[in-house]
Design an enzyme around this catalytic site. Structure first.
Site, PDB file in Angstrom:
ATOM      1  N   LYS A   1     -11.501  -0.376   8.243  1.00 46.77           N
ATOM      2  CA  LYS A   1     -11.640  -0.089   6.804  1.00 46.77           C
ATOM      3  C   LYS A   1     -13.050   0.439   6.507  1.00 46.77           C
ATOM      4  O   LYS A   1     -13.770  -0.066   5.646  1.00 46.77           O
ATOM      5  CB  LYS A   1     -11.270  -1.315   5.973  1.00 46.77           C
TER       6      LYS A   1
HETATM    7  P1  XMP Z   1       1.295  -8.859   9.091  1.00 49.48           P
HETATM    8  O1  XMP Z   1       1.026 -10.006  10.016  1.00 49.48           O
HETATM    9  O2  XMP Z   1       1.283  -9.263   7.648  1.00 49.48           O
HETATM   10  O3  XMP Z   1       0.030  -7.898   9.347  1.00 49.48           O
HETATM   11  O4  XMP Z   1       2.496  -8.050   9.483  1.00 49.48           O
HETATM   12  C1  XMP Z   1      -0.224  -6.750   8.616  1.00 49.48           C
HETATM   13  C2  XMP Z   1      -1.362  -6.007   9.215  1.00 49.48           C
HETATM   14  O5  XMP Z   1      -1.702  -4.947   8.376  1.00 49.48           O
HETATM   15  C3  XMP Z   1      -3.056  -5.094   7.943  1.00 49.48           C
HETATM   16  N1  XMP Z   1      -3.054  -4.720   6.553  1.00 49.48           N
HETATM   17  C4  XMP Z   1      -3.612  -3.627   6.129  1.00 49.48           C
HETATM   18  N2  XMP Z   1      -4.320  -2.731   6.792  1.00 49.48           N
HETATM   19  N3  XMP Z   1      -4.550  -1.543   4.806  1.00 49.48           N
HETATM   20  C5  XMP Z   1      -4.802  -1.693   6.111  1.00 49.48           C
HETATM   21  O6  XMP Z   1      -5.493  -0.850   6.669  1.00 49.48           O
HETATM   22  C6  XMP Z   1      -3.835  -2.416   4.085  1.00 49.48           C
HETATM   23  O7  XMP Z   1      -3.609  -2.212   2.906  1.00 49.48           O
HETATM   24  C7  XMP Z   1      -3.369  -3.517   4.779  1.00 49.48           C
HETATM   25  N4  XMP Z   1      -2.643  -4.586   4.391  1.00 49.48           N
HETATM   26  C8  XMP Z   1      -2.457  -5.297   5.533  1.00 49.48           C
HETATM   27  C9  XMP Z   1      -3.485  -6.483   8.208  1.00 49.48           C
HETATM   28  O8  XMP Z   1      -4.843  -6.547   8.481  1.00 49.48           O
HETATM   29  C10 XMP Z   1      -2.645  -6.805   9.421  1.00 49.48           C
HETATM   30  O9  XMP Z   1      -3.261  -6.299  10.591  1.00 49.48           O
END
Ligand code: XMP
Length: 250
Positions: A84
């Site tokens: 990010k």
């Molecule tokens: P889960 O375990 O909930 O993990 O399936 C989700 C993954 O996605 C990431 N995450 C994001 N990464 N923008 C991102 O770049 C987002 O808006 C966002 N929301 C969730 C989180 O860190 C995990 O790796």
């Protein structure tokens, strides 16, 4: 279409549209590399890319990251550094250089840095055949409070939502993809209508966070980012296989 987007399209045409979020929260630092490579080998048939978060990248040295990225590439997967990124130009450029030296294909960045820095980031990444994916609307429960803020666009004077401004800055900067959570399918549809085929939509938040895989794909997601639903399931391979099938059918 070429570069990172084209490589993602090629990988997903064979392997489906699931990206493994390799968030090894409970794994000892010493075992991170070994466990990540073992996940790549076990799950690589059913996912098209591997996403590594900051907390997994931070403790690893360059040799370990190179080994992980090579192993993913050998399985036909693209790799995404989810840091990010959000900084001033020279710091961003150095961060990109280090990530590419470690073998990553793409980086996730935060558009709050502003459209000029973002455009510079994209130009630099594309020169090296790498990709940039930006946050437009995150998936976690608190996301609406931040990304849904009503703001006054300082350039146009127009009042609008923060995520809508991030969307405009992202596609006009030529990013390869945007992140919109599977928990907000209405914003996925809105973003898809607005960007058309100019960039891909990456949706985290499936399963554990409450997002529905089919609804997200039908709303216009190109790829689903999935972590705990796969990693914490009783049978990660069959869970990934089921999600892969769903992504190929949708
Ligand atoms: P889960 O375990 O909930 O993990 O399936 C989700 C993954 O996605 C990431 N995450 C994001 N990464 N923008 C991102 O770049 C987002 O808006 C966002 N929301 C969730 C989180 O860190 C995990 O790796």
């Amino acid at each position: 279409m070429n570069g990172f987007r084209a490589r993602m399209a090629r990988a997903s045409s064979r392997k489906g549209r699931i990206i493994l979020a390799n968030d090894l929260d409970d794994v000892d630092v010493k075992s991170l590399k070994k466990k990540t490579i073992s996940n790549i080998r076990a799950l690589g048939r059913n996912v098209c890319a591997l996403k590594l978060n900051f907390h997994v990248i931070l403790p690893l040295d360059k040799g370990s990251l190179l080994a992980i990225n090579r192993s993913a590439h050998k399985e036909g997967l693209q790799t995404i550094a989810d840091i990010k990124l959000n900084d001033i130009g020279n710091t961003n450029m150095m961060a990109l250089r280090r990530l590419w030296d470690c073998g990553f294909d793409a980086v996730i960045a935060n558009p709050i840095m502003g459209p000029e820095n973002l455009a510079e980031l994209v130009t630099s990444a594309h020169r090296k055949g790498r990709g940039v994916i930006t946050l437009v609307h995150m998936s976690h429960p608190g996301a609406k409070i931040g990304y849904g803020l009503e703001i006054k666009d300082p350039r146009s004077g127009r009042t609008r939502k923060l995520h809508d401004l991030f969307l405009d800055w992202s596609y006009s900067s030529g990013v390869d993809g945007i992140v919109v959570g599977a928990t907000v399918p209405e914003i996925i549809s809105y973003a898809r209508k607005k960007v058309g085929d100019r960039c891909d939509i990456y949706s985290p938040g499936v399963g554990t966070q409450g997002g529905d895989a089919k609804a997200a794909l039908e709303a216009g997601s190109s790829y689903l980012i999935v972590g705990r639903t796969i990693l914490r399931s009783k049978n990660p391979v069959s869970t990934a296989e089921n999600l892969r099938q769903l992504s190929l059918e949708s």
